[in-house]
Design a protein around this motif. Sequence first.
Motif, PDB file in Angstrom:
ATOM      1  N   TYR A   5      20.260 -44.051 -52.133  1.00 30.03           N
ATOM      2  CA  TYR A   5      21.593 -43.881 -51.555  1.00 30.03           C
ATOM      3  C   TYR A   5      21.699 -42.498 -50.899  1.00 30.03           C
ATOM      4  O   TYR A   5      22.274 -42.371 -49.827  1.00 30.03           O
ATOM      5  N   PHE A   6      21.126 -41.493 -51.532  1.00 29.28           N
ATOM      6  CA  PHE A   6      21.154 -40.136 -50.986  1.00 29.28           C
ATOM      7  C   PHE A   6      20.464 -40.089 -49.622  1.00 29.28           C
ATOM      8  O   PHE A   6      21.001 -39.534 -48.662  1.00 29.28           O
ATOM      9  N   LEU A   7      19.279 -40.678 -49.540  1.00 29.10           N
ATOM     10  CA  LEU A   7      18.536 -40.686 -48.280  1.00 29.10           C
ATOM     11  C   LEU A   7      19.287 -41.490 -47.219  1.00 29.10           C
ATOM     12  O   LEU A   7      19.379 -41.069 -46.054  1.00 29.10           O
ATOM     13  N   ALA A  12      22.777 -41.954 -42.325  1.00 30.35           N
ATOM     14  CA  ALA A  12      24.109 -42.318 -41.837  1.00 30.35           C
ATOM     15  C   ALA A  12      24.778 -41.105 -41.188  1.00 30.35           C
ATOM     16  O   ALA A  12      25.404 -41.225 -40.121  1.00 30.35           O
ATOM     17  N   GLN A  13      24.627 -39.927 -41.801  1.00 27.47           N
ATOM     18  CA  GLN A  13      25.197 -38.714 -41.215  1.00 27.47           C
ATOM     19  C   GLN A  13      24.529 -38.405 -39.875  1.00 27.47           C
ATOM     20  O   GLN A  13      25.186 -37.905 -38.951  1.00 27.47           O
ATOM     21  N   ALA A  14      23.254 -38.717 -39.765  1.00 24.28           N
ATOM     22  CA  ALA A  14      22.551 -38.499 -38.491  1.00 24.28           C
ATOM     23  C   ALA A  14      23.126 -39.405 -37.402  1.00 24.28           C
ATOM     24  O   ALA A  14      23.330 -38.961 -36.262  1.00 24.28           O
ATOM     25  N   ILE A  15      23.412 -40.651 -37.748  1.00 18.58           N
ATOM     26  CA  ILE A  15      24.018 -41.565 -36.762  1.00 18.58           C
ATOM     27  C   ILE A  15      25.389 -41.036 -36.355  1.00 18.58           C
ATOM     28  O   ILE A  15      25.729 -40.987 -35.180  1.00 18.58           O
ATOM     29  N   LEU A  16      26.192 -40.665 -37.353  1.00 20.47           N
ATOM     30  CA  LEU A  16      27.534 -40.160 -37.061  1.00 20.47           C
ATOM     31  C   LEU A  16      27.478 -38.917 -36.180  1.00 20.47           C
ATOM     32  O   LEU A  16      28.241 -38.792 -35.218  1.00 20.47           O
ATOM     33  N   PHE A  35      25.304 -53.135 -38.511  1.00 20.63           N
ATOM     34  CA  PHE A  35      24.622 -52.904 -39.784  1.00 20.63           C
ATOM     35  C   PHE A  35      25.011 -53.954 -40.823  1.00 20.63           C
ATOM     36  O   PHE A  35      24.178 -54.374 -41.630  1.00 20.63           O
ATOM     37  N   GLN A  36      26.259 -54.400 -40.810  1.00 22.50           N
ATOM     38  CA  GLN A  36      26.676 -55.440 -41.752  1.00 22.50           C
ATOM     39  C   GLN A  36      25.976 -56.759 -41.463  1.00 22.50           C
ATOM     40  O   GLN A  36      25.578 -57.472 -42.393  1.00 22.50           O
ATOM     41  N   ARG A  37      25.795 -57.085 -40.174  1.00 23.20           N
ATOM     42  CA  ARG A  37      25.056 -58.305 -39.828  1.00 23.20           C
ATOM     43  C   ARG A  37      23.602 -58.200 -40.297  1.00 23.20           C
ATOM     44  O   ARG A  37      23.037 -59.161 -40.834  1.00 23.20           O
ATOM     45  N   LEU A  92      16.796 -48.985 -46.301  1.00 24.30           N
ATOM     46  CA  LEU A  92      18.038 -48.213 -46.381  1.00 24.30           C
ATOM     47  C   LEU A  92      19.197 -48.906 -45.671  1.00 24.30           C
ATOM     48  O   LEU A  92      20.347 -48.488 -45.818  1.00 24.30           O
ATOM     49  N   ILE A  93      18.922 -49.951 -44.917  1.00 22.13           N
ATOM     50  CA  ILE A  93      19.954 -50.618 -44.123  1.00 22.13           C
ATOM     51  C   ILE A  93      21.147 -51.069 -44.966  1.00 22.13           C
ATOM     52  O   ILE A  93      22.292 -50.811 -44.581  1.00 22.13           O
ATOM     53  N   PRO A  94      20.967 -51.710 -46.134  1.00 23.74           N
ATOM     54  CA  PRO A  94      22.152 -52.102 -46.920  1.00 23.74           C
ATOM     55  C   PRO A  94      23.018 -50.914 -47.338  1.00 23.74           C
ATOM     56  O   PRO A  94      24.250 -50.975 -47.240  1.00 23.74           O
ATOM     57  N   PHE A  95      22.404 -49.839 -47.782  1.00 26.26           N
ATOM     58  CA  PHE A  95      23.165 -48.649 -48.161  1.00 26.26           C
ATOM     59  C   PHE A  95      23.874 -48.050 -46.948  1.00 26.26           C
ATOM     60  O   PHE A  95      25.027 -47.638 -47.018  1.00 26.26           O
TER      61      PHE A  95
END
Length: 190
Positions: A5-7, A12-16, A35-37, A92-95
């Motif tokens: 989850y940390f990674l 996710a922060q990189a995408i944002l 990502f949900q799909r 990591l996609i689900p997280f």
Amino acid sequence: MKASYFLASKYAQAILGTLEEKGEISRLDEYVEAFQRLKKALESSETLRDMAYSPLIPPKYIVTKLKDVSEFDDTIFVQFLEVLVDKGRQNLIPFMSHILYQESLEREKVVEVRLVLPNKVTNTIINQIKQAIHNKTGRKIKLITQFNEDLIGGLQLYIGDKFFDYSVKGFLEDIQSAYALSGGGEIFES
């Protein structure tokens, strides 16, 4: 490699950060949906999961398949998938789906509430509950209503990561726990 989850939060922060830097942060919901799909498809299709995590399949092919499943042909998104696959971080996609969804809710000042009721009720009652939560939180409410006949009466609320049990079943379980701790009598089943 085990998902972290940390990674995932770092990615996710990189995408944002990239979306903000490129002036595309208003499209965050599109990324969340993509990502949900992907998450849903990876959870439901063993074939897709095996292909996506296989070290024997060329990364370019995996990216193409993930892009197709996501139904989102965006340059930033595809480049991000390429980075994930090149580093073997598809797990990591689900997280990331969850983290980006929560970030989207936070940015929109929305709180997701899951309301569990023992049986169907009128929309008036549901709207009253929604309004009461809005008054307490000061945020817009995204309400998800579920029904569970085991509750007997009352309701249960999941607000973010907090759980509030106002059900008869919960009340009886509290009594049972308190009574059992005092060393009195038999345990009853609810």
